[in-house]
Design a protein around this motif. Structure first.
Motif: not given
Length: 459
Positions: A152-175
């Motif tokens: 589960i990741t969430w992608w922060e919308n920086k809004g300065f231009n259409p492809d500016r997204w910052i990744r944040h990991d909530v869960i990774t590498g899960s079965n």
């Protein structure tokens, strides 16, 4: 123009086909806005980008399957994209169809980000004033093939231009695989949390090794989250947060597909409980615990269940649900499940008791193509599709390789129609039912894994 943004000229299928048996014929046409989205999966709508108010689409795609000596090999990564209407003509001089034919694709999650099976996104304001995007991911059978790629990741919308997204990991590498996230305040501390169902289907041929659990992910504020905590057993991929018993606390309503529901046909109907139910709800007890109750116990594996306020015009909230079965399979338990169907559930005064159920579809409405591994129908949602003042239902056929709308009749029954030009438009995501072009009528959006496409049906 960045390499994550490219214009898409709509490849319109301008075939006007009358929908048979309709009381009010909406003359629906298909407009394909992308026919090159490999492994198109889920599609939702939401206003994410800054600028003029235009309803956007958020679409996930699994990527390209390959084939090895033991069968299909799932792709390592997929994508999530926003589709933004880029009609730049004079609005008042354009036709509704012209306003649907030109879209920009803006990629949020690329193949380089390594998200395996990005599933149904959620648009939510997590940090700041802009809308962000939550992406659950993972493959049901990943652990069986030796992988741990649930996320589960969430992608922060920086809004300065259409492809500016910052990744944040909530869960990774899960079965576990994660297919949807409900983002609400579940514990009453005025900070929004995540709730999800984690699924590990194990060996595809062994229903007894399935691991399925409801997980609570506490919000800590400012985009931070605690580790997931198991709060219940069972549930399924596509969940809904809803106050079922009107006590001011948000509960979770869920279909069940994997796990003990496979044994449902072998248990006398009077003895079936929440463990083997097709649809369940988890009651929020207010102290961090949840109690599980059955909604319906005779529909086979469940795919989706969603609330619809005023479905029949009487102000009552009813729930539209689909199962996911295949009558082509001749041995149990598959041969013992009900046929592919759309249901209506209505809770009574005590929602802890089984809800009343009505089958809305007719036998044969969703004919499945293929054997094990294929089933129908998929997801469903409601809206007034033919402008007659009654709510209709749009249905993904999934394994039936088409998409459908169920027209509500004056007596509250429904007639199922296949949407025009949808032969072969199988394994579909959606539907989205919205007025995307400000025409005053609602359009229907589906994606198709089979055709690598995102298409709009309009009138």
């Amino acid at each position: 123009m960045s390499n994550r943004t490219r214009p898409l000229l709509g490849t319109a299928a301008l075939v006007l086909l009358p929908v048979l048996q309709a009381v009010a014929n909406p003359m629906l046409e298909r407009t394909t806005i992308d026919d090159n989205l490999t492994g198109a999966a889920f599609v939702i709508s939401g206003n994410v980008l800054p600028g003029p108010y235009r309803k956007e689409l958020v679409v996930s795609a699994f990527g390209e399957f390959t084939f090895g000596p033991f069968g299909p090999v799932p792709p390592a990564a997929g994508t999530v994209s926003i589709y933004r209407n880029n009609w730049r003509g004079r609005w008042f001089r354009s036709t509704p169809l012209e306003r649907l034919q030109n879209w920009d694709r803006i990629e949020i999650v690329s193949l380089d980000d390594g998200i395996t099976f990005p599933n149904r996104p959620t648009v939510a304001r997590i940090k700041g004033l802009r809308k962000d995007v939550i992406v659950p991911g993972g493959y049901f059978f990943d652990s069986f093939i030796g992988n741990s790629r649930g996320s589960i990741t969430w992608w922060e919308n920086k809004g300065f231009n259409p492809d500016r997204w910052i990744r944040h990991d909530v869960i990774t590498g899960s079965n576990f695989s994660y297919h949807s996230v409900a983002y609400k305040d579940f514990d009453g501390d005025h900070v929004k949390d995540m709730m999800t169902v984690a699924e590990d289907a194990g060996n595809p041929g062994d229903p007894d090794d399935d691991l399925v659990e409801l997980q609570f992910i506490k919000g800590l504020g400012r985009g931070r989250f605690a580790a997931p905590i198991k709060v219940g057993d069972g549930g399924g991929a596509l969940i809904v947060a809803h106050d079922v018993n009107h006590d001011g606390l948000l509960d979770i309503v869920s279909p069940q597909f994997f796990g003990p529901v496979a044994t449902q046909p072998f248990i006398p109907e009077a003895d079936r409980g929440a463990r083997v139910a097709s649809y369940v709800w988890f009651e929020n007890n207010g102290d961090g615990t949840y109690s599980k109750w059955a909604i319906g116990t005779n529909q086979g594996p469940g795919f989706t269940i969603t609330p619809v306020r005023n479905l029949l015009g009487d102000g009552v909230t009813r729930w539209i649900a689909t199962n996911h079965t295949n009558p082509n399979v001749a041995f149990p338990p598959f041969s013992l499940y009900p046929e592919p169907s759309v249901y209506e559930f209505t809770p009574g005064a005590n929602p802890r008791q089984l809800w009343s159920v009505r089958t809305l579809s007719a036998p044969g409405d969703f004919p499945v193509t293929g054997g094990i591994g294929q089933a129908a129908p998929g997801a469903a949602d409601a809206g007034d599709i033919n402008d007659d003042g009654r709510l209709d239902i749009a249905v993904a056929g999934d394994g039936s390789r088409a998409v459908y709308w169920m027209e509500q009749q004056p007596d509250g029954t429904f007639i199922t129609h296949q949407l025009p030009d949808s032969d072969g438009y199988g394994q579909n995501g959606g539907p989205v039912i919205r007025d995307l072009n400000f025409s005053g009528s609602k359009e229907i959006v589906f994606s198709s894994f089979d055709q690598d496409s995102v298409s709009i049906w309009s009138h």
